[in-house]
Design an enzyme around this catalytic site. Structure first.
Site, PDB file in Angstrom:
ATOM      1  N   ARG A   1       0.854  -1.194   0.000  1.00 35.07           N
ATOM      2  CA  ARG A   1       0.000   0.000   0.000  1.00 35.07           C
ATOM      3  C   ARG A   1       0.884   1.237   0.000  1.00 35.07           C
ATOM      4  O   ARG A   1       1.698   1.410   0.903  1.00 35.07           O
ATOM      5  CB  ARG A   1      -0.898  -0.019   1.238  1.00 35.07           C
ATOM      6  CG  ARG A   1      -1.684   1.266   1.449  1.00 35.07           C
ATOM      7  CD  ARG A   1      -2.587   1.170   2.679  1.00 35.07           C
ATOM      8  NE  ARG A   1      -3.379   2.370   2.826  1.00 35.07           N
ATOM      9  CZ  ARG A   1      -3.237   3.263   3.807  1.00 35.07           C
ATOM     10  NH1 ARG A   1      -2.341   3.081   4.768  1.00 35.07           N
ATOM     11  NH2 ARG A   1      -3.992   4.326   3.852  1.00 35.07           N
TER      12      ARG A   1
ATOM     13  N   HIS B   1      -3.228  10.782   0.801  1.00 32.43           N
ATOM     14  CA  HIS B   1      -2.620  10.592   2.123  1.00 32.43           C
ATOM     15  C   HIS B   1      -2.009  11.932   2.527  1.00 32.43           C
ATOM     16  O   HIS B   1      -0.811  12.048   2.742  1.00 32.43           O
ATOM     17  CB  HIS B   1      -1.609   9.449   2.102  1.00 32.43           C
ATOM     18  CG  HIS B   1      -1.322   8.840   3.445  1.00 32.43           C
ATOM     19  ND1 HIS B   1      -1.424   7.480   3.701  1.00 32.43           N
ATOM     20  CD2 HIS B   1      -0.944   9.397   4.612  1.00 32.43           C
ATOM     21  CE1 HIS B   1      -1.092   7.239   4.973  1.00 32.43           C
ATOM     22  NE2 HIS B   1      -0.795   8.394   5.547  1.00 32.43           N
TER      23      HIS B   1
ATOM     24  N   GLU C   1      -7.616   8.271   6.289  1.00 27.85           N
ATOM     25  CA  GLU C   1      -7.896   8.945   7.556  1.00 27.85           C
ATOM     26  C   GLU C   1      -8.408  10.380   7.405  1.00 27.85           C
ATOM     27  O   GLU C   1      -7.730  11.344   7.808  1.00 27.85           O
ATOM     28  CB  GLU C   1      -6.641   8.939   8.437  1.00 27.85           C
ATOM     29  CG  GLU C   1      -6.136   7.548   8.764  1.00 27.85           C
ATOM     30  CD  GLU C   1      -5.056   7.547   9.847  1.00 27.85           C
ATOM     31  OE1 GLU C   1      -4.665   8.622  10.326  1.00 27.85           O
ATOM     32  OE2 GLU C   1      -4.618   6.444  10.232  1.00 27.85           O
TER      33      GLU C   1
ATOM     34  N   ASN D   1      -7.209   1.654   9.993  1.00 26.60           N
ATOM     35  CA  ASN D   1      -5.922   1.947  10.620  1.00 26.60           C
ATOM     36  C   ASN D   1      -6.147   1.930  12.116  1.00 26.60           C
ATOM     37  O   ASN D   1      -6.873   2.776  12.650  1.00 26.60           O
ATOM     38  CB  ASN D   1      -5.409   3.326  10.188  1.00 26.60           C
ATOM     39  CG  ASN D   1      -5.060   3.361   8.698  1.00 26.60           C
ATOM     40  OD1 ASN D   1      -5.107   2.340   8.012  1.00 26.60           O
ATOM     41  ND2 ASN D   1      -4.709   4.537   8.215  1.00 26.60           N
TER      42      ASN D   1
ATOM     43  N   TYR E   1      -4.333   1.735  15.923  1.00 28.55           N
ATOM     44  CA  TYR E   1      -3.122   1.803  16.754  1.00 28.55           C
ATOM     45  C   TYR E   1      -3.416   1.571  18.231  1.00 28.55           C
ATOM     46  O   TYR E   1      -2.679   0.875  18.916  1.00 28.55           O
ATOM     47  CB  TYR E   1      -2.416   3.154  16.554  1.00 28.55           C
ATOM     48  CG  TYR E   1      -1.797   3.236  15.178  1.00 28.55           C
ATOM     49  CD1 TYR E   1      -0.537   2.703  14.934  1.00 28.55           C
ATOM     50  CD2 TYR E   1      -2.490   3.769  14.096  1.00 28.55           C
ATOM     51  CE1 TYR E   1       0.025   2.714  13.668  1.00 28.55           C
ATOM     52  CE2 TYR E   1      -1.936   3.784  12.815  1.00 28.55           C
ATOM     53  CZ  TYR E   1      -0.680   3.255  12.614  1.00 28.55           C
ATOM     54  OH  TYR E   1      -0.124   3.246  11.355  1.00 28.55           O
TER      55      TYR E   1
ATOM     56  N   GLU F   1      -3.388  -0.268   8.215  1.00 26.90           N
ATOM     57  CA  GLU F   1      -2.241   0.164   9.027  1.00 26.90           C
ATOM     58  C   GLU F   1      -2.386  -0.392  10.430  1.00 26.90           C
ATOM     59  O   GLU F   1      -3.452  -0.319  11.031  1.00 26.90           O
ATOM     60  CB  GLU F   1      -2.162   1.695   9.162  1.00 26.90           C
ATOM     61  CG  GLU F   1      -1.734   2.415   7.933  1.00 26.90           C
ATOM     62  CD  GLU F   1      -1.599   3.926   8.144  1.00 26.90           C
ATOM     63  OE1 GLU F   1      -1.371   4.360   9.294  1.00 26.90           O
ATOM     64  OE2 GLU F   1      -1.748   4.647   7.159  1.00 26.90           O
TER      65      GLU F   1
HETATM   66  C1  FCB Z   1      -1.425   7.137  10.719  1.00 25.58           C
HETATM   67  C2  FCB Z   1      -1.019   7.673   9.369  1.00 25.58           C
HETATM   68  C3  FCB Z   1       0.343   7.219   8.912  1.00 25.58           C
HETATM   69  C4  FCB Z   1       1.338   7.168  10.065  1.00 25.58           C
HETATM   70  C5  FCB Z   1       0.776   6.393  11.218  1.00 25.58           C
HETATM   71  C6  FCB Z   1       1.718   6.248  12.375  1.00 25.58           C
HETATM   72  O1  FCB Z   1      -2.335   8.017  11.294  1.00 25.58           O
HETATM   73  O2  FCB Z   1      -1.968   7.315   8.387  1.00 25.58           O
HETATM   74  O3  FCB Z   1       0.766   8.053   7.874  1.00 25.58           O
HETATM   75  O4  FCB Z   1       1.697   8.442  10.414  1.00 25.58           O
HETATM   76  O5  FCB Z   1      -0.409   7.009  11.660  1.00 25.58           O
END
Ligand code: FCB
Length: 471
Positions: free
Chosen positions: A89, A133, A178, A302, A304, A368
């Site tokens: 990607r 992006h 995002e 995405n 985290y 992500e």
């Molecule tokens: C996300 C972004 C990516 C990177 C990660 C850590 O929010 O899409 O570009 O910065 O976080």
């Protein structure tokens, strides 16, 4: 698709196998890795402008050179192939293709992605381009940026230009990455480009990003795109006290503000009420939600970490979340990454299961997931040859935990089709500059040497087995 867990006799451990055809890959983004910002006719983007202003990015770093991927893409594709990636990607830099955002097409910009796609295909790697992006052409920001409606139409034009060149070789097209971050960190808290601090502009930007998604999805589909996707940053919002209203409000702002228009054709009531108090709703026109609500094949996720909130009467709104008066965003209590983000793999399972339950018509792809840690080269040499390694056991632990969570979600019925690690390479981490390393491949930014970290070698084995060993 089914996920299986088989006991391996005699070892006391079990093997977690992912469904056949599960897509394994890695992700990057143009401004974070390409460099070459003034080459071959590329125009300036909002990130060039923003990062040149002292104080916006740690230590004045910019994406000017980054990983020099623009010149080293062939080496990077070889690296990917060595790891066995099935998917890559990347994002297409709008200002390379349309240096002024609209009008004149820059053929040299298209040529770069043409070469990249061919190189990927020659190595058996499926390209997954993302069209936006965050690197809006500066000329469009000068005309009002995402806060104005016209930008959505310009985005659809851009999508059509890229599809015309790559559509014969690219099957899955992701419109946005995002939009919450682009709108609320870019136009409200101002910690991202273009650095504006205007809540009304942020709600407008969010709507115009969604409209741009809908218009681009329609244009891509009309041009024959096989699959259309949208990538959102999504996270469970957990309330740490006895209440629930605060978590529901933050969930509406962060998650459902984008999920519901794109997948159900309507905004959550809470979001409309908050946006109405911040500049009104006159930017939402009749018919917009029908445009935004295009059928999509894949939802990119995405993930985290979860967010933790509690009720705190009198608390002012979080700068990135207008409407969150009376909400406290709780600092992490458990283990964290180098970003100070909590490490909470179970959040991914919760999220995937919820998405498949609430939006069953769309397939899911983790676009992500990953972590920054303070990676160090070991400094080993053999004779004159550097034999450097990076022992990033903490990253392996992070990825392993999240893959277990993904596997559990599939077993619980989530329609998860694949997993793309963030990131292939250490790169320009936006306002943190080069200080935060998310790569499974280490970049020595002085020499541009690439060193696969232990996590890259571990991931290669996961891909080879289509799963994880042991518990
Ligand atoms: C996300 C972004 C990516 C990177 C990660 C850590 O929010 O899409 O570009 O910065 O976080």
């Amino acid at each position: 698709m089914t996920a299986t867990t088989t006991a391996t006799r005699g070892t006391g451990s079990s093997k977690m196998v992912f469904p056949d055809g599960f897509v394994w890959g890695a992700a990057t983004a143009a401004y974070q890795i390409e460099g070459a910002v003034a080459e071959d006719g590329r125009g300036p983007s909002i990130w060039d402008t923003f990062s040149e202003v002292p104080g916006n990015v740690a230590d004045g770093h910019t994406g000017g050179f980054a990983c020099d991927h623009y010149h080293r893409y062939a080496e990077d594709v070889r690296l990917m192939a060595g790891l066995g990636l099935a998917a890559y990607r990347f994002s297409v830099a709008w200002p390379r293709i349309l240096p002024a955002g609209a009008g004149q097409v820059n053929a040299a910009g298209l040529d770069f992605y043409d070469r990249l796609v061919d190189e990927l295909l020659a190595h058996g790697i499926t390209p997954y381009p993302t069209l936006y992006h965050w690197d809006l052409p500066q000329a469009l920001e000068d005309a009002g940026g995402w806060a104005v409606r016209d930008t959505a139409a310009r985005f659809a034009d851009f999508a059509a230009v890229v599809h015309e060149r790559l559509g014969d070789r690219v099957g899955t097209w992701t419109t946005l990455n995002e939009p919450w971050v682009a709108a609320f960190l870019g136009y409200c808290s101002g910690v991202h480009a273009p650095g504006r601090r205007d809540p009304a502009a942020a709600f407008r930007a969010a709507h115009h990003l969604l409209l741009g998604h809908g218009l681009a999805a329609r244009a891509l589909r009309a041009a024959g795109a096989a699959e259309v996707a949208l990538t959102l940053n999504l996270a469970p919002v957990v309330q740490t006290d006895d209440g629930h209203e605060e978590a529901a409000r933050v969930d509406a702002l962060m998650n459902r503000q984008f999920l519901d228009p794109a997948l159900r054709g309507r905004y959550p009531e809470e979001v409309l009420e908050i946006a109405a108090r911040h500049g009104g709703l006159d930017h939402i026109r009749d018919g917009d939600l029908a445009v935004i609500h295009q059928p999509i094949d894949l939802l990119g996720i995405n993930y985290y970490n979860p967010s933790f909130v509690s009720a705190a009467p009198g608390e002012p709104a979080n700068p990135a979340f207008p409407g969150t008066e009376g909400v406290r965003f709780e600092p992490p209590t458990g283990p964290t990454t180098a970003m100070d983000w909590p490490i909470e793999p179970s959040g991914l399972e919760t999220l995937l299961v919820r998405l498949s339950r609430d939006y069953p018509e769309v397939g899911l792809l983790v676009t992500e997931n990953g972590a920054a840690f303070d990676d160090r080269l070991t400094g080993d040499v053999d004779g004159d040859v550097a034999k450097d390694r990076v022992h990033d056991d903490d990253r392996i632990g992070y990825l392993d935990g999240h893959l277990r969570a993904a596997h559990a979600a599939i077993s619980a019925g989530a329609d998860l089709r694949g997993y793309l690690v963030w990131s292939l390479l250490d790169n320009f981490e936006w306002a943190y500059g080069y200080h935060k390393r998310f790569g499974i491949v280490y970049i020595d930014f002085e020499t541009q040497r690439r060193v696969p970290k232990d996590s890259a070698l571990w991931y290669r084995d996961v891909i080879k087995r289509n799963g994880l060993m042991g518990e």
